[in-house]
Design an enzyme around this catalytic site. Sequence first.
Site, short mmCIF file in Angstrom:
data_model
loop_
_atom_site.label_atom_id
_atom_site.label_comp_id
_atom_site.label_asym_id
_atom_site.label_seq_id
_atom_site.Cartn_x
_atom_site.Cartn_y
_atom_site.Cartn_z
N ALA A 36 0.84 -1.19 0.00
CA ALA A 36 0.00 0.00 0.00
C ALA A 36 0.88 1.24 0.00
O ALA A 36 2.03 1.21 0.43
CB ALA A 36 -0.92 0.00 1.22
N ASP A 37 0.30 2.32 -0.49
CA ASP A 37 0.99 3.60 -0.44
C ASP A 37 -0.05 4.71 -0.38
O ASP A 37 -1.14 4.58 -0.95
CB ASP A 37 1.90 3.81 -1.66
CG ASP A 37 2.86 4.96 -1.42
OD1 ASP A 37 3.79 4.77 -0.61
OD2 ASP A 37 2.66 6.04 -1.99
#
Length: 193
Positions: free
Chosen positions: A73-74
Site C-alpha cells: 500500500a501507499d
Amino acid sequence: MPAIQIYLASASPRRRALLRQMGVAYRLIPVAVDETPLPDENPPAYVARLARTKAQVGVQALGRRKPCPVLGADTAVVVDGVILGKPGDRQQGLAMLALLSGREHQVLSAVALATSTGAAVKVQESRVRFRELTPLECADYWDSREPLDKAGGYGIQGRAAAFISELHGSYSGVMGLPLFETAELLREFGIHF
C-alpha cells in the site's frame, strides 16, 4: 491464532491496525522500495506503482515460500498536483501544515495484492479540508512528534483530526489503507475475512 491469509509489505502500524479491524490474519514481510516519483508521473500513477512494487518485492522476498498473496500500500497527500511526502525535519513539517491550512487537498491511497502469477491494484481518492491553523498550533502539533512519519505531515487518526473541517471519501484511506478497496481485492483473490 488464525492461519496467515496474506503477507503485509508495510511497516505502518496504522495498516496493521486496519487489517486487524477487518479480521485479516497477516504476517509482516519487510520491503525496501525507492519512493522517488518518476519524471512526469502523476500522483495516482505514483501511488499505484509504489503499492504494486511493494507487493511484488514482497513476493520476490518470499522466494519459493508463496502460500499467500502479499499486500502493498501507499498513500500520498497532494496539493495542486504536488505530492507531499513525509517531512524530513521541523521546517518541512511546519511548511506542509501551513500549506494545508485553510484549504482542501487530495489524499490518494493505493492498495495492491500480488502473487507469483500477477498483481491487482486499486486507488482510492479522498478530499480533505483543513480549517485555518495558527503558527502556534502547527508548532505544537509538530512538537507532539505525531507527524514525523506521515505523508503530508499529519495523521487523521490523531491530534490532526481537530484540524479537519471536511472529509469526502474514505477515512481509512486517509489513514493509509482504504478498507473498501482492500476488501474488494481480498475477495477477488478468494480471501475470506
